[in-house]
Design an enzyme around this catalytic site. Structure first.
Site, mmCIF file in Angstrom:
data_model
loop_
_atom_site.group_PDB
_atom_site.id
_atom_site.type_symbol
_atom_site.label_atom_id
_atom_site.label_comp_id
_atom_site.label_asym_id
_atom_site.label_seq_id
_atom_site.Cartn_x
_atom_site.Cartn_y
_atom_site.Cartn_z
ATOM 1 N N ARG A 130 -20.696 32.446 2.502
ATOM 2 C CA ARG A 130 -19.952 33.634 2.943
ATOM 3 C C ARG A 130 -19.072 34.173 1.810
ATOM 4 O O ARG A 130 -19.019 35.381 1.573
ATOM 5 C CB ARG A 130 -19.105 33.303 4.175
ATOM 6 N N ASP A 172 -31.004 22.081 1.252
ATOM 7 C CA ASP A 172 -32.086 21.465 2.034
ATOM 8 C C ASP A 172 -31.974 22.001 3.455
ATOM 9 O O ASP A 172 -31.171 21.519 4.248
ATOM 10 C CB ASP A 172 -31.949 19.948 2.015
ATOM 11 N N ASP A 193 -18.629 23.881 5.554
ATOM 12 C CA ASP A 193 -18.226 24.140 4.172
ATOM 13 C C ASP A 193 -19.320 24.899 3.424
ATOM 14 O O ASP A 193 -19.040 25.790 2.628
ATOM 15 C CB ASP A 193 -17.923 22.837 3.430
ATOM 16 N N HIS A 226 -28.149 19.669 -2.416
ATOM 17 C CA HIS A 226 -28.186 18.641 -1.383
ATOM 18 C C HIS A 226 -29.041 17.484 -1.880
ATOM 19 O O HIS A 226 -29.847 17.640 -2.814
ATOM 20 C CB HIS A 226 -28.753 19.209 -0.084
ATOM 21 N N HIS A 265 -21.336 18.476 6.376
ATOM 22 C CA HIS A 265 -20.341 19.458 5.925
ATOM 23 C C HIS A 265 -20.896 20.881 5.984
ATOM 24 O O HIS A 265 -20.508 21.744 5.207
ATOM 25 C CB HIS A 265 -19.865 19.104 4.513
ATOM 26 N N GLY A 309 -19.892 17.368 -2.403
ATOM 27 C CA GLY A 309 -19.790 18.423 -1.399
ATOM 28 C C GLY A 309 -19.073 18.006 -0.128
ATOM 29 O O GLY A 309 -18.109 18.651 0.289
ATOM 30 N N ASP A 353 -17.572 21.532 -2.426
ATOM 31 C CA ASP A 353 -17.983 22.898 -2.079
ATOM 32 C C ASP A 353 -16.749 23.797 -1.965
ATOM 33 O O ASP A 353 -16.761 24.953 -2.397
ATOM 34 C CB ASP A 353 -18.749 22.926 -0.755
#
Length: 139
Positions: free
Chosen positions: A96, A80, A90, A8, A87, A55, A60
């Site tokens: 996950r 961060d 995402d 980030h 996003h 991203g 991402d």
């Protein structure tokens, strides 16, 4: 090994410094990164990095697709946690996927130190076996 580098905005400097410090280890692997992060790391280190979109523009998700295809072996994602990300869904999906497919993920400097040292010592070699099994089974 295929390694993704993501950060980030408020963590980009940290990741650049981290990769610079461990440049000799990262140089032995195939590196992938989201847009600006990849550019900054490449400029600072001279390492070859395959860059995806930023991203928020789908980078991402591009890395997530590699995870789902068993083509990514480790992720260094300096997040961060104190700044809202547009996003965020995402980001959550990427984390996950790492859990679903057992992909080592470092989201901060502390876990990144452990992951890079483990990578250097060969503790992630099991990923080669997992990838070969998928290839032999037609996945």
């Amino acid at each position: 090994m295929n390694i993704a580098l993501i950060a980030h905005d408020q963590k980009k400097n940290d990741l650049v410094q981290f990769v610079t410090a461990y440049q000799s280890i990262f140089a032995k692997h195939n590196l992938f990164a989201t847009g600006t992060t990849g550019m900054r790391i490449s400029e600072a280190t001279g390492l070859t990095i395959t860059r995806y979109k930023s991203g928020p523009l789908g980078g991402d998700q591009e890395i997530g697709a590699m995870i789902a295809k068993n083509q990514m072996d480790a992720i260094f994602f300096f997040r961060d946690p104190l700044t809202a990300q547009p996003h965020e869904p995402d980001v959550s999906a990427l984390i996950r996927l790492c859990d679903v497919y057992s992909i080592p993920l470092a989201t901060n400097m502390g876990t990144a130190e452990l992951l890079i040292r483990g990578l250097d010592e060969g503790l992630l070699d099991w990923r080669n076996i997992a990838r070969e099994n998928d290839e032999n089974n037609g996945r």
